[in-house]
Design a protein around this motif. Structure first.
Motif, PDB file in Angstrom:
ATOM      1  N   ALA A   1      -1.090 -11.140  -6.511  1.00  0.00           N
ATOM      2  CA  ALA A   1      -2.221 -10.334  -6.957  1.00  0.00           C
ATOM      3  C   ALA A   1      -2.441  -9.147  -6.028  1.00  0.00           C
ATOM      4  CB  ALA A   1      -3.482 -11.196  -7.024  1.00  0.00           C
ATOM      5  N   THR A   2      -2.244  -9.352  -4.734  1.00  0.00           N
ATOM      6  CA  THR A   2      -2.434  -8.263  -3.775  1.00  0.00           C
ATOM      7  C   THR A   2      -1.470  -7.119  -4.051  1.00  0.00           C
ATOM      8  OG1 THR A   2      -3.259  -9.749  -2.055  1.00  0.00           O
ATOM      9  CG2 THR A   2      -2.362  -7.623  -1.339  1.00  0.00           C
ATOM     10  N   GLY A   3      -0.200  -7.438  -4.265  1.00  0.00           N
ATOM     11  CA  GLY A   3       0.787  -6.396  -4.538  1.00  0.00           C
ATOM     12  C   GLY A   3       0.494  -5.658  -5.830  1.00  0.00           C
ATOM     13  N   PHE A   4       0.158  -6.408  -6.868  1.00  0.00           N
ATOM     14  CA  PHE A   4      -0.104  -5.799  -8.172  1.00  0.00           C
ATOM     15  C   PHE A   4      -1.351  -4.917  -8.143  1.00  0.00           C
ATOM     16  CE2 PHE A   4      -2.328  -6.214 -12.329  1.00  0.00           C
ATOM     17  CZ  PHE A   4      -1.456  -5.417 -13.072  1.00  0.00           C
ATOM     18  N   LEU A   5      -2.441  -5.442  -7.597  1.00  0.00           N
ATOM     19  CA  LEU A   5      -3.690  -4.694  -7.595  1.00  0.00           C
ATOM     20  C   LEU A   5      -3.663  -3.529  -6.609  1.00  0.00           C
ATOM     21  CD1 LEU A   5      -6.184  -7.662  -7.960  1.00  0.00           C
ATOM     22  CD2 LEU A   5      -5.534  -5.984  -9.697  1.00  0.00           C
ATOM     23  N   ALA A   6      -2.874  -3.642  -5.562  1.00  0.00           N
ATOM     24  CA  ALA A   6      -2.698  -2.497  -4.656  1.00  0.00           C
ATOM     25  C   ALA A   6      -2.003  -1.356  -5.388  1.00  0.00           C
ATOM     26  CB  ALA A   6      -1.893  -2.916  -3.426  1.00  0.00           C
ATOM     27  N   ALA A   7      -1.001  -1.692  -6.214  1.00  0.00           N
ATOM     28  CA  ALA A   7      -0.312  -0.667  -7.001  1.00  0.00           C
ATOM     29  C   ALA A   7      -1.259  -0.043  -8.022  1.00  0.00           C
ATOM     30  CB  ALA A   7       0.899  -1.280  -7.700  1.00  0.00           C
ATOM     31  N   VAL A   8      -2.076  -0.870  -8.678  1.00  0.00           N
ATOM     32  CA  VAL A   8      -3.050  -0.359  -9.645  1.00  0.00           C
ATOM     33  C   VAL A   8      -4.003   0.615  -8.976  1.00  0.00           C
ATOM     34  CG1 VAL A   8      -5.040  -0.998 -11.078  1.00  0.00           C
ATOM     35  CG2 VAL A   8      -2.946  -2.362 -11.178  1.00  0.00           C
ATOM     36  N   SER A   9      -4.494   0.238  -7.807  1.00  0.00           N
ATOM     37  CA  SER A   9      -5.441   1.094  -7.094  1.00  0.00           C
ATOM     38  C   SER A   9      -4.788   2.396  -6.644  1.00  0.00           C
ATOM     39  CB  SER A   9      -6.004   0.345  -5.879  1.00  0.00           C
ATOM     40  OG  SER A   9      -7.023   1.090  -5.260  1.00  0.00           O
ATOM     41  N   ALA A  10      -3.529   2.330  -6.250  1.00  0.00           N
ATOM     42  CA  ALA A  10      -2.835   3.535  -5.777  1.00  0.00           C
ATOM     43  C   ALA A  10      -2.648   4.560  -6.893  1.00  0.00           C
ATOM     44  CB  ALA A  10      -1.485   3.142  -5.181  1.00  0.00           C
ATOM     45  N   VAL A  11      -2.294   4.097  -8.079  1.00  0.00           N
ATOM     46  CA  VAL A  11      -2.020   5.042  -9.174  1.00  0.00           C
ATOM     47  C   VAL A  11      -3.280   5.470  -9.906  1.00  0.00           C
ATOM     48  CG1 VAL A  11       0.306   4.133  -9.504  1.00  0.00           C
ATOM     49  CG2 VAL A  11      -1.582   3.197 -10.863  1.00  0.00           C
ATOM     50  N   THR A  12      -4.428   4.883  -9.549  1.00  0.00           N
ATOM     51  CA  THR A  12      -5.676   5.292 -10.195  1.00  0.00           C
ATOM     52  C   THR A  12      -6.660   5.888  -9.188  1.00  0.00           C
ATOM     53  OG1 THR A  12      -6.580   3.038  -9.976  1.00  0.00           O
ATOM     54  CG2 THR A  12      -5.479   3.601 -12.050  1.00  0.00           C
ATOM     55  N   SER A  13      -6.163   6.350  -8.062  1.00  0.00           N
ATOM     56  CA  SER A  13      -7.042   7.012  -7.100  1.00  0.00           C
ATOM     57  C   SER A  13      -7.613   8.275  -7.737  1.00  0.00           C
ATOM     58  CB  SER A  13      -6.265   7.373  -5.834  1.00  0.00           C
ATOM     59  OG  SER A  13      -5.365   8.441  -6.090  1.00  0.00           O
ATOM     60  N   PRO A  14      -8.768   8.750  -7.282  1.00  0.00           N
ATOM     61  CA  PRO A  14      -9.347   9.966  -7.862  1.00  0.00           C
ATOM     62  C   PRO A  14      -8.396  11.159  -7.861  1.00  0.00           C
ATOM     63  CG  PRO A  14     -10.969   8.848  -6.513  1.00  0.00           C
ATOM     64  CD  PRO A  14      -9.677   8.116  -6.311  1.00  0.00           C
ATOM     65  N   THR A  15      -7.623  11.307  -6.802  1.00  0.00           N
ATOM     66  CA  THR A  15      -6.687  12.436  -6.732  1.00  0.00           C
ATOM     67  C   THR A  15      -5.587  12.306  -7.766  1.00  0.00           C
ATOM     68  OG1 THR A  15      -7.112  12.704  -4.360  1.00  0.00           O
ATOM     69  CG2 THR A  15      -5.096  13.696  -5.240  1.00  0.00           C
ATOM     70  N   VAL A  16      -4.984  11.116  -7.833  1.00  0.00           N
ATOM     71  CA  VAL A  16      -3.902  10.902  -8.800  1.00  0.00           C
ATOM     72  C   VAL A  16      -4.419  11.034 -10.222  1.00  0.00           C
ATOM     73  CG1 VAL A  16      -2.268   9.206  -9.699  1.00  0.00           C
ATOM     74  CG2 VAL A  16      -2.580   9.443  -7.232  1.00  0.00           C
ATOM     75  N   THR A  17      -5.583  10.477 -10.490  1.00  0.00           N
ATOM     76  CA  THR A  17      -6.158  10.569 -11.832  1.00  0.00           C
ATOM     77  C   THR A  17      -6.437  12.013 -12.218  1.00  0.00           C
ATOM     78  OG1 THR A  17      -7.189   8.395 -11.570  1.00  0.00           O
ATOM     79  CG2 THR A  17      -8.047   9.803 -13.310  1.00  0.00           C
ATOM     80  N   ALA A  18      -6.949  12.803 -11.281  1.00  0.00           N
ATOM     81  CA  ALA A  18      -7.236  14.216 -11.568  1.00  0.00           C
ATOM     82  C   ALA A  18      -5.960  14.985 -11.875  1.00  0.00           C
ATOM     83  CB  ALA A  18      -7.970  14.847 -10.389  1.00  0.00           C
TER      84      ALA A  18
END
Length: 236
Positions: free
Chosen positions: A73-90
């Motif tokens: 879960a840590t690996g998966f959710l860390a990846a989710v958080s990385a690709v949905t950061s405010p900068t990446v999302t913008a």
């Protein structure tokens, strides 16, 4: 009897009821979304300031989620958080809007998407400064230090606005109920996944992410209203 030409003219001049009815329905949903989002946000705002309501569960939920961590879960959710950061999302949202404008040769819907995302950034910044809430203990952070303010969650707000407004803009012209249900369901599930990732990784309290969802619903309501006001006038 009226001549045939006069009959055809009167039919052309008579307003079509379908576009007007659709516009009113969209206005209704816009208002409902805005009010619902407003209520959710202000309830969280009041709870955080007074340490009552849902805020009383912040510590309990944080401890429970931290204690439930595992390597997968840590690996998966860390990846989710990385690709949905405010900068990446913008950046991704800007690329989507640009591709849409070029491919479809349309400016209105990409502009609505970018306007909603820009508004979410402004609201997140203003609210964070106004509330000035600290994050959970830094010893629970899984991805390194972060000294930004906690309320609301920028990851959750940015992702929710992007996927919800995008879903509306994509399905609002189709009239296909099944497609709409699938699109909004996917947007909601992604939003909840990102919200959970921020709790799991230790960077936010429960009320932070719930408040973000409330703000996102309000922004979605504004986007629906603006789009319906323009496209409705064009159709009448």
């Amino acid at each position: 009897m009226l001549p045939a030409s006069s009959t055809r003219l009167s039919l052309r001049l008579k307003p079509a009821p379908a576009p007007r009815l659709r516009q009113r329905l969209l206005f209704f949903w816009a208002g409902a979304l805005f009010i619902a989002g407003d209520v959710v946000f202000w309830l969280m705002f009041a709870a955080v300031l007074s340490s009552t309501g849902l805020a009383t569960l912040d510590g309990t939920v944080h401890t429970f989620v931290v204690d439930s961590r595992n390597s997968f879960a840590t690996g998966f959710l860390a990846a989710v958080s990385a690709v949905t950061s405010p900068t990446v999302t913008a950046v991704f949202g800007g690329l989507v809007a640009l591709a849409w404008a070029v491919w479809k040769r349309e400016l209105w819907r990409p502009a609505v998407l970018m306007g909603a995302m820009a508004l979410s950034v402004v609201l997140a910044t203003v609210i964070k400064l106004e509330v000035s809430r600290s994050r959970p203990p830094s010893s629970d952070f899984l991805l390194g230090p972060d000294d930004a303010l906690s309320f609301p969650s920028g990851h959750t707000l940015g992702t929710a606005v992007f996927v919800l407004v995008l879903a509306y803009l994509l399905v609002s012209r189709s009239g296909n109920r099944t497609t709409a249900v699938l699109a909004y369901s996917a947007a909601a599930l992604l939003t909840l996944l990102v919200a959970y990732s921020r709790l799991y990784l230790g960077y936010h309290w429960l009320t932070d992410v719930v408040a973000s969802i409330g703000v996102a619903l309000g922004v979605l309501g504004l986007a629906v209203f603006v789009d319906a006001a323009k496209t409705g006038r064009a159709a009448l």
